[in-house]
Scaffold this active site. Structure first.
Site, PDB file in Angstrom:
ATOM      1  N   GLY A  15       9.814   1.774   3.252  1.00  0.00           N
ATOM      2  CA  GLY A  15       8.949   1.037   2.336  1.00  0.00           C
ATOM      3  C   GLY A  15       7.496   1.426   2.458  1.00  0.00           C
ATOM      4  O   GLY A  15       7.089   2.123   3.394  1.00  0.00           O
ATOM      5  N   ASP A 135      -0.544 -14.309   2.980  1.00  0.00           N
ATOM      6  CA  ASP A 135      -0.020 -13.331   2.018  1.00  0.00           C
ATOM      7  C   ASP A 135       1.454 -13.606   1.736  1.00  0.00           C
ATOM      8  O   ASP A 135       2.273 -12.694   1.699  1.00  0.00           O
ATOM      9  CB  ASP A 135      -0.235 -11.908   2.543  1.00  0.00           C
ATOM     10  CG  ASP A 135      -0.110 -10.853   1.446  1.00  0.00           C
ATOM     11  OD1 ASP A 135      -0.244 -11.210   0.253  1.00  0.00           O
ATOM     12  OD2 ASP A 135       0.119  -9.671   1.775  1.00  0.00           O
TER      13      ASP A 135
HETATM   14  P1  ATP Z   1       1.750  -5.210   1.567  1.00  0.00           P
HETATM   15  O1  ATP Z   1       1.387  -4.126   2.511  1.00  0.00           O
HETATM   16  O2  ATP Z   1       0.849  -5.358   0.445  1.00  0.00           O
HETATM   17  O3  ATP Z   1       2.047  -6.479   2.279  1.00  0.00           O
HETATM   18  P2  ATP Z   1       4.491  -4.916   1.244  1.00  0.00           P
HETATM   19  O4  ATP Z   1       4.700  -6.203   1.926  1.00  0.00           O
HETATM   20  O5  ATP Z   1       5.335  -4.567   0.079  1.00  0.00           O
HETATM   21  O6  ATP Z   1       3.037  -4.765   0.794  1.00  0.00           O
HETATM   22  P3  ATP Z   1       5.006  -3.670   3.730  1.00  0.00           P
HETATM   23  O7  ATP Z   1       4.812  -4.964   4.400  1.00  0.00           O
HETATM   24  O8  ATP Z   1       4.288  -2.497   4.243  1.00  0.00           O
HETATM   25  O9  ATP Z   1       4.587  -3.727   2.255  1.00  0.00           O
HETATM   26  O10 ATP Z   1       6.561  -3.367   3.632  1.00  0.00           O
HETATM   27  C1  ATP Z   1       7.064  -2.431   2.717  1.00  0.00           C
HETATM   28  C2  ATP Z   1       8.545  -2.596   2.586  1.00  0.00           C
HETATM   29  O11 ATP Z   1       9.193  -2.221   3.792  1.00  0.00           O
HETATM   30  C3  ATP Z   1       8.991  -4.023   2.351  1.00  0.00           C
HETATM   31  O12 ATP Z   1       8.876  -4.391   1.028  1.00  0.00           O
HETATM   32  C4  ATP Z   1      10.425  -3.981   2.858  1.00  0.00           C
HETATM   33  O13 ATP Z   1      11.284  -3.433   1.877  1.00  0.00           O
HETATM   34  C5  ATP Z   1      10.331  -3.017   4.017  1.00  0.00           C
HETATM   35  N1  ATP Z   1      10.192  -3.707   5.306  1.00  0.00           N
HETATM   36  C6  ATP Z   1       9.074  -4.284   5.820  1.00  0.00           C
HETATM   37  N2  ATP Z   1       9.305  -4.830   7.011  1.00  0.00           N
HETATM   38  C7  ATP Z   1      10.611  -4.600   7.303  1.00  0.00           C
HETATM   39  C8  ATP Z   1      11.479  -4.922   8.419  1.00  0.00           C
HETATM   40  N3  ATP Z   1      11.036  -5.592   9.488  1.00  0.00           N
HETATM   41  N4  ATP Z   1      12.764  -4.529   8.351  1.00  0.00           N
HETATM   42  C9  ATP Z   1      13.220  -3.854   7.286  1.00  0.00           C
HETATM   43  N5  ATP Z   1      12.469  -3.524   6.211  1.00  0.00           N
HETATM   44  C10 ATP Z   1      11.177  -3.881   6.199  1.00  0.00           C
HETATM   45 MG    MG Z   2       1.799  -6.577   3.908  1.00  0.00          MG
END
Ligand code: ATP
Ligand code: MG
Ligand code: MG
Length: 286
Positions: A15, A135
């Site tokens: 992601g 958030d």
């Molecule tokens: P932002 O950075 O704006 O919060 P976001 O939440 O979409 O955006 P990330 O938190 O970087 O981005 O996460 C990106 C993606 O990675 C998520 O949408 C999810 O699909 C995946 N992801 C995040 N954390 C985990 C985890 N602990 N286990 C599995 N997949 C995850």
């Molecule tokens: Mg985030």
């Protein structure tokens, strides 16, 4: 492949968000899968940002709850001339709530209540530990295949929303869930999380967010002074009780909302069990 800290072997990218990329990795020491969140390069020289990233990782790591993604470790790795900052978390096999809503269009009352209760449980635990998420949005809520909710980015989110990343996709994506006080850039507290959860609940039950607009600013303005169309105007089958709970979460004035996640939980659970009663009543034909 790349190995971070001589320990986390990167398997694949899973992601991407506004401030970081997330990878599935294998912890060599404990022989288990983990999720590694690597801070984007453009923030590596921002000392303030790094400080916040670290502080917030510590906050997130201090929480231990079945509905909150566990934080295991943080680290810095020098690769060539560059430093890579990362945070190691529990790997969640499942989908984000965003994906689920997109696939299904909207969720049933049972699912909405079930997920809302689990998110509120996570918030109650964090708030009792003086940690505000800031958030809450469907991208930050993961659901396992057996329906367990895991809230991610606890506290880490603060680093993103208070720094200078106003034009990144992060903030643009989040503005749909901003509380009025957050939209104004003002003081945020536990009640801001409750507002954001109200918007998420609204999206689960109606399939859409209450405010859309051409720009983040126009959406932020609607959170400040716009009027939310009640869920039952969109779908008359939404239970009155659920609409009441959602509308109490999304009040403009912090003091008109639920004053704690515990208060919200109480109403959610009461509604859940009254729905079960209704269900039993309506089906007891024998
Ligand atoms: P932002 O950075 O704006 O919060 P976001 O939440 O979409 O955006 P990330 O938190 O970087 O981005 O996460 C990106 C993606 O990675 C998520 O949408 C999810 O699909 C995946 N992801 C995040 N954390 C985990 C985890 N602990 N286990 C599995 N997949 C995850
Ligand atoms: Mg985030
Ligand atoms: Mg996230």
């Amino acid at each position: 492949g790349t190995v971070l800290g001589n320990r986390y072997e990167i398997i694949e990218k899973i992601g991407e968000g506004g401030m970081a990329c997330v990878y599935k990795a294998r912890c060599r020491l404990l022989n288990r899968n983990v999720a590694v969140k690597v801070l984007r390069e453009e923030f590596v020289d921002d000392e303030d940002f790094i400080k916040k990233f670290k502080r917030e990782s510590q906050a997130a790591a201090s929480l231990s709850h079945p509905n909150i993604v566990n934080v295991y470790d943080v680290g810095v790795e020098k690769i060539g001339e560059n430093f890579i900052h990362y945070i190691v978390m529990e790997y969640i096999k499942g989908k984000t709530l965003k994906e689920i809503i997109k696939e299904k269009g909207k969720l049933s009352v049972e699912e909405t209540l079930d997920y809302s209760i689990q998110i509120a449980e996570a918030l109650e635990h964090a708030h009792k530990n003086h940690i505000v998420h800031r958030d809450i949005k469907p991208h930050n809520i993961m659901v396992t295949d057996d329906g367990r909710v895991k809230v991610t980015d606890f506290g880490i989110a603060r680093a993103a929303t208070t720094s200078t990343v106003t034009t990144s996709t992060n903030v643009i994506g989040s503005v749909h869930y901003f509380s009025p006080e957050q939209a104004r850039g003002g003081y945020t507290d536990e009640k801001s999380d409750i507002y954001s959860l109200g918007i998420v609940m609204y999206e689960m039950i109606t399939g859409k967010v209450p405010y859309e607009g051409d720009s983040p600013i126009s959406i932020a303005l609607k959170h400040i002074e716009g009027e939310i169309e009640p869920p039952r105007k969109i779908d008359s089958t939404v239970p009155i009780g659920l609409e009441k709970i959602i509308m109490k979460c999304v009040q403009k004035n912090q003091f008109d909302r639920y004053q704690s996640a515990g208060e919200l939980l109480y109403d959610l659970k009461k509604l859940k069990y009254s729905c079960v009663d209704d269900f039993i009543e309506n089906t007891s034909i024998i």
